[in-house]
Design an enzyme around this catalytic site. Sequence first.
Site, PDB file in Angstrom:
ATOM      1  NE  ARG A 172      -1.124  29.479  44.986  1.00 41.89           N
ATOM      2  CZ  ARG A 172      -0.909  30.323  43.993  1.00 41.89           C
ATOM      3  NH1 ARG A 172      -1.420  31.525  44.031  1.00 41.89           N
ATOM      4  NH2 ARG A 172      -0.166  29.976  42.963  1.00 41.89           N
TER       5      ARG A 172
ATOM      6  CE  LYS B 178      -7.743  32.805  40.749  1.00 41.34           C
ATOM      7  NZ  LYS B 178      -7.951  33.716  39.659  1.00 41.34           N
TER       8      LYS B 178
ATOM      9  N   GLY C 227     -10.026  10.990  40.436  1.00 45.09           N
ATOM     10  CA  GLY C 227      -9.248  10.985  41.678  1.00 45.09           C
ATOM     11  C   GLY C 227      -9.834  11.967  42.668  1.00 45.09           C
TER      12      GLY C 227
ATOM     13  CG  ASN D 242      -8.853  27.824  33.722  1.00 42.76           C
ATOM     14  OD1 ASN D 242      -8.266  27.174  32.863  1.00 42.76           O
ATOM     15  ND2 ASN D 242      -8.230  28.658  34.522  1.00 42.76           N
TER      16      ASN D 242
ATOM     17  CG  LEU E  59       1.303  29.898  32.573  1.00 41.54           C
ATOM     18  CD1 LEU E  59       1.419  29.434  34.000  1.00 41.54           C
ATOM     19  CD2 LEU E  59       2.445  30.834  32.214  1.00 41.54           C
TER      20      LEU E  59
ATOM     21  CB  THR F 160      -7.956  34.584  35.376  1.00 42.94           C
ATOM     22  OG1 THR F 160      -6.905  33.774  34.880  1.00 42.94           O
ATOM     23  CG2 THR F 160      -9.292  34.004  34.957  1.00 42.94           C
TER      24      THR F 160
ATOM     25  CB  CYS G 147      -6.225  28.461  38.008  1.00 49.41           C
ATOM     26  SG  CYS G 147      -4.773  29.504  37.978  1.00 49.41           S
TER      27      CYS G 147
ATOM     28  CG  PHE H  41      -7.974  18.235  32.173  1.00 53.14           C
ATOM     29  CD1 PHE H  41      -6.782  18.410  31.496  1.00 53.14           C
ATOM     30  CD2 PHE H  41      -8.202  18.983  33.306  1.00 53.14           C
ATOM     31  CE1 PHE H  41      -5.825  19.317  31.933  1.00 53.14           C
ATOM     32  CE2 PHE H  41      -7.247  19.900  33.771  1.00 53.14           C
ATOM     33  CZ  PHE H  41      -6.073  20.063  33.077  1.00 53.14           C
ATOM     34  CG  LEU H  42     -11.273  12.255  30.073  1.00 53.74           C
ATOM     35  CD1 LEU H  42     -11.499  11.327  28.885  1.00 53.74           C
ATOM     36  CD2 LEU H  42     -12.632  12.636  30.678  1.00 53.74           C
TER      37      LEU H  42
HETATM   38  C1  UDX Z   1      -4.990  25.431  35.166  1.00 47.32           C
HETATM   39  C2  UDX Z   1      -5.267  25.411  33.658  1.00 47.32           C
HETATM   40  O1  UDX Z   1      -4.989  24.112  33.128  1.00 47.32           O
HETATM   41  C3  UDX Z   1      -4.415  26.446  32.958  1.00 47.32           C
HETATM   42  O2  UDX Z   1      -4.738  26.486  31.568  1.00 47.32           O
HETATM   43  C4  UDX Z   1      -4.696  27.798  33.593  1.00 47.32           C
HETATM   44  O3  UDX Z   1      -3.966  28.805  32.994  1.00 47.32           O
HETATM   45  C5  UDX Z   1      -4.391  27.743  35.078  1.00 47.32           C
HETATM   46  O4  UDX Z   1      -5.178  26.732  35.673  1.00 47.32           O
HETATM   47  P1  UDX Z   1      -3.144  24.447  36.814  1.00 47.32           P
HETATM   48  O5  UDX Z   1      -3.958  25.015  37.929  1.00 47.32           O
HETATM   49  O6  UDX Z   1      -1.678  24.648  36.807  1.00 47.32           O
HETATM   50  O7  UDX Z   1      -3.660  24.998  35.393  1.00 47.32           O
HETATM   51  O8  UDX Z   1      -3.383  22.871  36.853  1.00 47.32           O
HETATM   52  P2  UDX Z   1      -4.080  21.775  35.906  1.00 47.32           P
HETATM   53  O9  UDX Z   1      -3.048  20.945  35.278  1.00 47.32           O
HETATM   54  O10 UDX Z   1      -5.086  22.376  35.018  1.00 47.32           O
HETATM   55  O11 UDX Z   1      -4.813  20.884  37.020  1.00 47.32           O
HETATM   56  C6  UDX Z   1      -5.822  21.460  37.841  1.00 47.32           C
HETATM   57  C7  UDX Z   1      -6.327  20.481  38.837  1.00 47.32           C
HETATM   58  O12 UDX Z   1      -7.073  19.459  38.210  1.00 47.32           O
HETATM   59  C8  UDX Z   1      -5.244  19.772  39.661  1.00 47.32           C
HETATM   60  O13 UDX Z   1      -5.684  19.705  40.992  1.00 47.32           O
HETATM   61  C9  UDX Z   1      -5.170  18.393  39.060  1.00 47.32           C
HETATM   62  O14 UDX Z   1      -4.737  17.415  39.983  1.00 47.32           O
HETATM   63  C10 UDX Z   1      -6.621  18.187  38.648  1.00 47.32           C
HETATM   64  N1  UDX Z   1      -6.802  17.231  37.542  1.00 47.32           N
HETATM   65  C11 UDX Z   1      -6.282  17.504  36.321  1.00 47.32           C
HETATM   66  C12 UDX Z   1      -7.537  16.075  37.749  1.00 47.32           C
HETATM   67  O15 UDX Z   1      -8.033  15.823  38.858  1.00 47.32           O
HETATM   68  N2  UDX Z   1      -7.744  15.218  36.708  1.00 47.32           N
HETATM   69  C13 UDX Z   1      -7.235  15.465  35.471  1.00 47.32           C
HETATM   70  O16 UDX Z   1      -7.454  14.632  34.573  1.00 47.32           O
HETATM   71  C14 UDX Z   1      -6.478  16.635  35.270  1.00 47.32           C
END
Ligand code: UDX
Length: 449
Positions: free
Chosen positions: A327, A263, A253, A208, A153, A121, A260, A249-250
């Site tokens: 992380r 950052k 919490g 993101n 991913l 990224t 990712c 993503f709703l």
């Molecule tokens: C993310 C992006 O989804 C991915 O497309 C990108 O390539 C890398 O960054 P990742 O960091 O693995 O992936 O985790 P993700 O599943 O996106 O969750 C990110 C954070 O959001 C986590 O801390 C998770 O607990 C939080 N989250 C996710 C919520 O608090 N609520 C949600 O509804 C979804």
Amino acid sequence: MNLGVVGTGYVGLVTAVCFAELGHHVVAIDTNAEIIARLSLGRATIYEPGLEELLTRNLARGGLRFTTNPEDAIRDADIVFLCVGTPSRSDGAADCVHVEDAARIVAPLLNGYKLIVEKSTVPLNTAYRISRTIRGFAGGPVNIDVASNPEFLREGSAIHDFLHPDRVIVGVDSDRARALLLDLYRDFDCPILVTDVPTAELIKHAANSFLATKISYINMVSELCEAVGVDIKTVAKGIGLDPRIGEGFLQAGLGFGGACLPKDVKAFMKIADEHGVDFGLLKEVEQINRRRVDLLLRKIERALWVIRGKVVAVLGAAFKPGTDDIRGAPALAVIPKLRKNGAVVRVYDPKASANMARALLPDQGLSYPDSPYDTVRDAHALVILTAWDEFRELDLDRISALMKTPIIVDGRNLFDPTEMRDRGFEYYTLGRGDVALPLRAALEVQGAR
Ligand code: UDX
């Protein structure tokens, strides 16, 4: 095709293993000899479901190789993927030092046309900078294209996400680069969007940052839900059923963590700022996110009154379920705060305990038991920080019997408050309402133990 992969972190390792699984010949390099030695023996360096199986299978088949020698990865490659890390600088911008290093490593090894693809990224126009660096360090004329092919991913489902993506973004500025990448992805059953290079670079940060915005939005709504006595889970369901909004993503919490989202939000704001655009919306997104851990800590304090001398069981160290990655994990903020306030803290995570124990060393007041039940024994409160399925399936009656006081502060809203009340728990949530026993009843429970 012959593929070279520079960097064997999350994205690099998954890219290498998955392209090998799809029948390509892949050579991956890393400067860390220890990592290369482990991977060469078929031992995964990160926990990711399905990864080790694919790793051993493709090593045995001969389609995948790991080395510290860059020449092995570049010499025969048709495409070279740059998958090195871009951590945050202190000003929030992405630090591209490893990207430049990778370009400098590749430059003198070029022997004929190569397509260089950035998968990390990266900020806008990084591809052009890579191209310039390679041309500057090659020591002669080079025949290259530099493309952007961002990776989306998610940790915990990385293999599945790589092999079955929602979309593939291909940012190119030549027909040759376009043809090569379309050929590479020809068997993928998803839309492939071909753009110019800066557009592809921007899409990754914009995606993101949007996900982070969605999470902060629902967390803000959950604050309101608490204030008016409405359950955030039902509200999230009600709005998510609208296909224009979508259910993903709703989950309200503790907010977003990981390597990712935090950052990338910072880096996207910095990019906007550098181009004279004030992305104030994302500042608010960050602020709402920071407040979530504070809200949880306030609930722990409300539940325990005085924290000093209390035993607090923490379930969850990983930043999200399905990974051993800590992380940006809320646990890194919550545990030191509890310790500072004098609590004795025990931490359990199905996969991430060892990583957390390396970051926050065990001592008299901090331990890492092997099971959730040992963790809650004689605890005054249980705090849930990660939404592992294992925690949803806990024997709650056993938990209650083991604890000194049956208090749960749930940062991930795993349980139904009414059910928890019926089971005799004091149960604090982020957006579903709290089940706090009246003082007298609470004292009776305590006295009976
Ligand atoms: C993310 C992006 O989804 C991915 O497309 C990108 O390539 C890398 O960054 P990742 O960091 O693995 O992936 O985790 P993700 O599943 O996106 O969750 C990110 C954070 O959001 C986590 O801390 C998770 O607990 C939080 N989250 C996710 C919520 O608090 N609520 C949600 O509804 C979804």
